[in-house]
Write a protein that holds these residues in place. Structure first.
Motif, PDB file in Angstrom:
ATOM      1  N   LEU A 152     -20.495  16.393  30.037  1.00 15.37           N
ATOM      2  CA  LEU A 152     -20.067  15.368  29.082  1.00 15.37           C
ATOM      3  C   LEU A 152     -20.894  15.430  27.800  1.00 15.37           C
ATOM      4  O   LEU A 152     -20.354  15.302  26.695  1.00 15.37           O
ATOM      5  CB  LEU A 152     -20.184  13.977  29.713  1.00 15.37           C
ATOM      6  CG  LEU A 152     -19.146  13.635  30.793  1.00 15.37           C
ATOM      7  CD1 LEU A 152     -19.528  12.358  31.526  1.00 15.37           C
ATOM      8  CD2 LEU A 152     -17.745  13.493  30.184  1.00 15.37           C
ATOM      9  N   LEU A 153     -22.186  15.629  27.949  1.00 16.78           N
ATOM     10  CA  LEU A 153     -23.042  15.736  26.771  1.00 16.78           C
ATOM     11  C   LEU A 153     -22.716  16.992  25.969  1.00 16.78           C
ATOM     12  O   LEU A 153     -22.724  16.966  24.732  1.00 16.78           O
ATOM     13  CB  LEU A 153     -24.524  15.761  27.187  1.00 16.78           C
ATOM     14  CG  LEU A 153     -25.068  14.497  27.866  1.00 16.78           C
ATOM     15  CD1 LEU A 153     -26.551  14.659  28.189  1.00 16.78           C
ATOM     16  CD2 LEU A 153     -24.856  13.268  27.006  1.00 16.78           C
ATOM     17  N   PHE A 157      -7.146   4.174  29.511  1.00 15.38           N
ATOM     18  CA  PHE A 157      -6.214   3.698  30.536  1.00 15.38           C
ATOM     19  C   PHE A 157      -6.072   4.736  31.653  1.00 15.38           C
ATOM     20  O   PHE A 157      -6.031   4.392  32.839  1.00 15.38           O
ATOM     21  CB  PHE A 157      -4.839   3.418  29.931  1.00 15.38           C
ATOM     22  CG  PHE A 157      -4.844   2.354  28.871  1.00 15.38           C
ATOM     23  CD1 PHE A 157      -5.888   1.447  28.763  1.00 15.38           C
ATOM     24  CD2 PHE A 157      -3.795   2.256  27.970  1.00 15.38           C
ATOM     25  CE1 PHE A 157      -5.885   0.457  27.787  1.00 15.38           C
ATOM     26  CE2 PHE A 157      -3.775   1.279  26.982  1.00 15.38           C
ATOM     27  CZ  PHE A 157      -4.833   0.380  26.893  1.00 15.38           C
ATOM     28  N   ILE A 158      -5.990   6.007  31.261  1.00 19.66           N
ATOM     29  CA  ILE A 158      -5.857   7.086  32.245  1.00 19.66           C
ATOM     30  C   ILE A 158      -7.100   7.141  33.129  1.00 19.66           C
ATOM     31  O   ILE A 158      -7.011   7.271  34.353  1.00 19.66           O
ATOM     32  CB  ILE A 158      -5.636   8.438  31.541  1.00 19.66           C
ATOM     33  CG1 ILE A 158      -4.349   8.401  30.712  1.00 19.66           C
ATOM     34  CG2 ILE A 158      -5.583   9.577  32.557  1.00 19.66           C
ATOM     35  CD1 ILE A 158      -4.153   9.609  29.816  1.00 19.66           C
ATOM     36  N   LEU A 159      -8.257   7.024  32.500  1.00 19.09           N
ATOM     37  CA  LEU A 159      -9.527   7.061  33.239  1.00 19.09           C
ATOM     38  C   LEU A 159      -9.602   5.922  34.242  1.00 19.09           C
ATOM     39  O   LEU A 159      -9.952   6.124  35.412  1.00 19.09           O
ATOM     40  CB  LEU A 159     -10.695   6.978  32.252  1.00 19.09           C
ATOM     41  CG  LEU A 159     -12.107   6.960  32.842  1.00 19.09           C
ATOM     42  CD1 LEU A 159     -12.399   8.254  33.582  1.00 19.09           C
ATOM     43  CD2 LEU A 159     -13.142   6.729  31.744  1.00 19.09           C
ATOM     44  N   GLU A 178     -18.433   5.602  40.173  1.00 18.98           N
ATOM     45  CA  GLU A 178     -19.138   6.138  39.005  1.00 18.98           C
ATOM     46  C   GLU A 178     -18.968   7.651  38.924  1.00 18.98           C
ATOM     47  O   GLU A 178     -18.649   8.199  37.854  1.00 18.98           O
ATOM     48  CB  GLU A 178     -20.624   5.782  39.081  1.00 18.98           C
ATOM     49  CG  GLU A 178     -20.922   4.319  38.787  1.00 18.98           C
ATOM     50  CD  GLU A 178     -22.388   3.974  38.919  1.00 18.98           C
ATOM     51  OE1 GLU A 178     -22.804   2.918  38.388  1.00 18.98           O
ATOM     52  OE2 GLU A 178     -23.134   4.744  39.560  1.00 18.98           O
ATOM     53  N   SER A 179     -19.173   8.318  40.044  1.00 16.47           N
ATOM     54  CA  SER A 179     -19.078   9.784  40.060  1.00 16.47           C
ATOM     55  C   SER A 179     -17.659  10.246  39.774  1.00 16.47           C
ATOM     56  O   SER A 179     -17.440  11.170  38.978  1.00 16.47           O
ATOM     57  CB  SER A 179     -19.537  10.322  41.421  1.00 16.47           C
ATOM     58  OG  SER A 179     -20.870   9.937  41.688  1.00 16.47           O
ATOM     59  N   VAL A 180     -16.696   9.611  40.425  1.00 16.46           N
ATOM     60  CA  VAL A 180     -15.293   9.978  40.222  1.00 16.46           C
ATOM     61  C   VAL A 180     -14.891   9.804  38.766  1.00 16.46           C
ATOM     62  O   VAL A 180     -14.208  10.659  38.186  1.00 16.46           O
ATOM     63  CB  VAL A 180     -14.383   9.136  41.148  1.00 16.46           C
ATOM     64  CG1 VAL A 180     -12.926   9.213  40.701  1.00 16.46           C
ATOM     65  CG2 VAL A 180     -14.501   9.627  42.583  1.00 16.46           C
ATOM     66  N   SER A 181     -15.322   8.712  38.146  1.00 20.20           N
ATOM     67  CA  SER A 181     -14.952   8.459  36.749  1.00 20.20           C
ATOM     68  C   SER A 181     -15.490   9.547  35.824  1.00 20.20           C
ATOM     69  O   SER A 181     -14.825   9.945  34.856  1.00 20.20           O
ATOM     70  CB  SER A 181     -15.443   7.085  36.300  1.00 20.20           C
ATOM     71  OG  SER A 181     -16.858   7.027  36.267  1.00 20.20           O
ATOM     72  N   ILE A 214     -13.253  12.639  36.391  1.00 21.17           N
ATOM     73  CA  ILE A 214     -11.914  12.418  35.834  1.00 21.17           C
ATOM     74  C   ILE A 214     -11.959  12.519  34.318  1.00 21.17           C
ATOM     75  O   ILE A 214     -11.053  13.097  33.695  1.00 21.17           O
ATOM     76  CB  ILE A 214     -11.352  11.059  36.290  1.00 21.17           C
ATOM     77  CG1 ILE A 214     -11.012  11.115  37.784  1.00 21.17           C
ATOM     78  CG2 ILE A 214     -10.102  10.685  35.481  1.00 21.17           C
ATOM     79  CD1 ILE A 214     -10.584   9.799  38.369  1.00 21.17           C
ATOM     80  N   ALA A 215     -13.006  11.981  33.711  1.00 19.67           N
ATOM     81  CA  ALA A 215     -13.161  12.093  32.258  1.00 19.67           C
ATOM     82  C   ALA A 215     -13.220  13.554  31.839  1.00 19.67           C
ATOM     83  O   ALA A 215     -12.586  13.961  30.849  1.00 19.67           O
ATOM     84  CB  ALA A 215     -14.422  11.360  31.809  1.00 19.67           C
ATOM     85  N   LEU A 216     -13.959  14.365  32.593  1.00 22.75           N
ATOM     86  CA  LEU A 216     -14.041  15.790  32.286  1.00 22.75           C
ATOM     87  C   LEU A 216     -12.675  16.463  32.433  1.00 22.75           C
ATOM     88  O   LEU A 216     -12.305  17.334  31.633  1.00 22.75           O
ATOM     89  CB  LEU A 216     -15.056  16.470  33.212  1.00 22.75           C
ATOM     90  CG  LEU A 216     -16.523  16.154  32.946  1.00 22.75           C
ATOM     91  CD1 LEU A 216     -17.403  16.696  34.077  1.00 22.75           C
ATOM     92  CD2 LEU A 216     -16.959  16.731  31.610  1.00 22.75           C
ATOM     93  N   ALA A 217     -11.916  16.057  33.451  1.00 28.73           N
ATOM     94  CA  ALA A 217     -10.584  16.626  33.662  1.00 28.73           C
ATOM     95  C   ALA A 217      -9.635  16.254  32.510  1.00 28.73           C
ATOM     96  O   ALA A 217      -8.849  17.080  32.046  1.00 28.73           O
ATOM     97  CB  ALA A 217     -10.004  16.135  34.985  1.00 28.73           C
TER      98      ALA A 217
END
Length: 246
Positions: A127-128, A195-197, A232-235, A238-241
């Motif tokens: 993410l960074l 919203f998707i996240l 937290e981990s899943v989010s 998912i953000a990366l996806a």
């Protein structure tokens, strides 16, 4: 205000002045869990921005994950390890609950903790690298919003216990206001991707809660902690996806 402070004192290790919290105020604290997530996420986000001025992304992400653990006092990781120890035993419902109550950590719990922390480290690093540190702000909020839904809609282990008191004081209005808060903030920060996240994190977190409920017929404090860590981990992933597809 005291109900919010009760939530902050319980879910974080942030130094706060000692305040006398009544049982009633504690029971009302769950409605402020999303705001506690905002505090935690804000600290993580600001820390990541500051640390990036001095360290490469690998080191920054490592320090951010350490800060994440410290700020919650490892409270939720403990629940995550207990849950995986219990479910990893592949035993009966009663035996699983006994294993989860045991203060000792088994091999499955240690493996699960390593995977969890390692996964967060990798996800934060990516993410960074893609300049999406803002997800660090959203992730703790989403996780605690999903937690209050689990508290409200699934029975707690002990009737009249601490979790039952939280559940009784979580009204539909409180859930709805929390939902509006996180929906508005997500859209403001990352647009429709917010919203998707939220949607997909809720789906995967819901699968965990339903799996636990089918096996145990209820939730426990350890289940709550595990849900926060999982969400937290899943989010993060998912953000990366989402950004990967874009």
């Amino acid at each position: 205000m005291k109900a919010f402070l009760a939530a902050l004192m319980f879910m974080t290790r942030i130094p706060l002045p000692q305040v006398n919290i009544s049982k009633n105020q504690w029971h009302k604290s769950a409605r402020y869990f999303s705001l506690v997530g905002l505090v935690i996420g804000g600290v993580l986000y600001l820390a990541s921005l500051t640390l990036q001025q001095f360290f490469p992304a690998t080191i920054t992400s490592f320090f951010v994950v350490l800060l994440w653990i410290w700020i919650t006092g490892g409270l939720h990781i403990d629940g995550w390890m207990d849950l995986t120890d219990g479910f990893g035993s592949n035993k009966s419902r009663e035996q699983i609950l006994e294993i989860m109550k045991d203060s000792r950590v088994g091999a499955m719990g240690v493996i699960a903790a390593i995977c969890l922390i390692g996964g967060k480290w990798i996800a934060v690093y990516e993410l960074l690298q893609h300049e999406n540190a803002i997800i660090l702000l959203l992730s703790p909020i989403i996780a605690r919003f999903l937690l209050i839904n689990a508290i409200r809609f699934f029975p707690y282990r002990n009737q009249g216990g601490i979790g039952e008191g939280l559940r009784a004081n979580l009204s539909w209005l409180a859930i709805f206001l929390n939902f509006l808060f996180i929906l508005a903030l997500s859209y403001y920060l990352i647009g429709m991707n917010g919203f998707i996240l939220l949607f997909f994190t809720a789906i995967f977190s819901g699968l965990l809660v339903v799996t636990i409920f089918k096996k145990l017929g209820m939730l426990t404090g350890d289940c709550y902690g595990a849900l926060v860590e999982w969400s937290e981990s899943v989010s993060l992933f998912i953000a990366l996806a989402i950004w990967g597809l874009m």
